[in-house]
Design an enzyme around this catalytic site. Structure first.
Site, mmCIF file in Angstrom:
data_model
loop_
_atom_site.group_PDB
_atom_site.id
_atom_site.type_symbol
_atom_site.label_atom_id
_atom_site.label_comp_id
_atom_site.label_asym_id
_atom_site.label_seq_id
_atom_site.Cartn_x
_atom_site.Cartn_y
_atom_site.Cartn_z
ATOM 1 N N LYS A 1 0.802 -1.218 0.000
ATOM 2 C CA LYS A 1 0.000 0.000 0.000
ATOM 3 C C LYS A 1 0.842 1.279 0.000
ATOM 4 O O LYS A 1 0.324 2.354 -0.278
ATOM 5 C CB LYS A 1 -0.944 0.012 1.206
ATOM 6 N N SER B 1 -2.529 -12.281 4.419
ATOM 7 C CA SER B 1 -2.883 -12.287 2.995
ATOM 8 C C SER B 1 -1.723 -12.803 2.138
ATOM 9 O O SER B 1 -1.937 -13.340 1.051
ATOM 10 C CB SER B 1 -3.318 -10.890 2.524
#
Length: 380
Positions: A100, A325
């Protein structure tokens, strides 16, 4: 000129098989690396000004200069008996340890270029499952913006503390409402701020896939010398898989793009969100505006248990500390590697974040307890 998208695509396809001279093919601005027999060609989606760094500087002027250019790691001990190569794209190596960081940078810098925001004037607002907030807080700190973040209360304690450490204001929303609740709260906050509030909205913001189209995709293409056959990535906002596919598919239409979602939130597969899951950062509970499903060849659902077990195995056996994840990503890559039709293929999977951000979560709660209960041993 007046050429159509189809005409451009055909000239690219011809160039790939060597039937058209390289003169027909434009190189993306500032990214002119030829790969094997293929020439890096014009991207499908409009380029605009390229965002992000092509190379890592020897000495950076800002923390934001160090975003991107992450390494690939070939898995070994955890993939014995599989006849495909699994390469991990280590986004855990970003300055704030997650993929991110790329969109935190692009959403702020691109908005600045357009004149939408100004440091000292604009208050940025964003709903986040943690890592986008951390990335935005890093960039906001470096550039001098006030930042208010909304986040479900179910996200890790490390995330809460990181956000506060980087100077952001944090507002928690009910776990049961998922990311939808955080989105709603952020919209209310930005409405109350009037003209000085700016909602970046990673789920719909075009600067999210743009940075992956212009950095992540080209990096994977260059570092595999165009040999990537399958790309695997979880879908949170859909920006990573969409942007990478927009760059790689025109160069290699047969490259497969596989999206991941939690078993309990199979919305990409047309199912219903069944409530909270443990794979932080993916499975928002709705189909994000930034995911282009026409570029996705397959959707695989991953269980919380498989994601966690794989992440723990990567740390213990490969020395690769990564988040939940990331475990989902490698678990799915291994399922794909086991298929007969994928023998000898190269699979690139995204490792979105570093494992230390998950010490207080279900991933390492047992070790946290064990370590907390441990006593010093007497010296003889």
């Amino acid at each position: 000129g007046g050429e159509t998208w189809q005409m451009r695509f055909m000239s690219r396809a011809l160039a790939l098989i060597g039937a058209a001279s390289a003169a027909f093919v434009q190189t993306p601005a500032a990214y002119g690396r030829a790969v094997g027999e293929r020439t890096a060609v014009q991207m499908v989606a409009p380029l605009g000004d390229m965002v992000g760094q092509r190379t890592k500087p020897k000495i950076a002027d800002s923390i934001t200069d160090l975003i991107g250019n992450t390494p690939l790691l070939k898995l070994s001990k955890t993939v014995t008996g599989l006849d495909a190569t699994i390469l991990c794209k280590l986004e855990s190596f970003e300055p704030c340890n997650s993929v991110k960081d790329r969109i935190g940078y692009s959403m702020i810098t691109e908005a600045e270029k357009r004149g939408d925001i100004k440091p000292g004037e604009t208050t940025l607002v964003e709903p986040t499952s943690g890592n986008t907030g951390i990335a935005l807080a890093m960039v906001a700190a470096a550039k001098g913006y006030d930042l208010i973040l909304t986040m479900p209360e179910s996200m890790s304690m490390e995330r809460r503390v990181m956000l506060k450490a980087l100077g952001a204001k944090l507002v928690l929303t009910p776990a049961a409402k998922g990311m939808g609740g955080a989105v709603k709260k952020s919209e209310q906050i930005v409405a109350s701020l009037g003209a000085k509030g700016k909602l970046l909205q990673q789920f719909n913001n075009a600067d999210n896939p743009k940075v992956h189209r212009e950095t992540t995709g080209p990096e994977i293409w260059a570092d595999t010398d165009g040999e990537v056959d399958i790309f695997v990535g979880g879908v949170g906002t859909g920006g990573t898989i969409t942007g990478c596919a927009q760059y790689i598919k025109p160069l290699k239409p047969e490259c497969q793009f596989v999206a991941l979602e939690p078993v309990s939130s199979p919305v990409l597969s047309g199912g219903k969100h069944q409530g909270p899951h443990k794979i932080q950062g993916i499975g928002a509970g709705f189909v994000p505006g930034n995911v282009d499903l026409s570029l996705v060849d397959e959707v695989i659902q991953v269980s919380d248990d498989d994601a966690c077990a794989t992440a723990r195995e990567l740390a213990a056996q490969e020395g690769l500390m990564c988040g939940i994840s990331s475990g989902a990503s490698v678990w799915a890559a291994k399922q794909l590697a086991a298929r007969a039709e994928n023998k000898g293929k190269t699979i690139v999977c995204i490792i979105p974040s570093f494992g230390e951000r998950y010490l207080s979560t279900v991933l390492y709660a047992n070790l946290w307890e064990e370590a907390s209960a441990q006593k010093a041993e007497p010296l003889e």
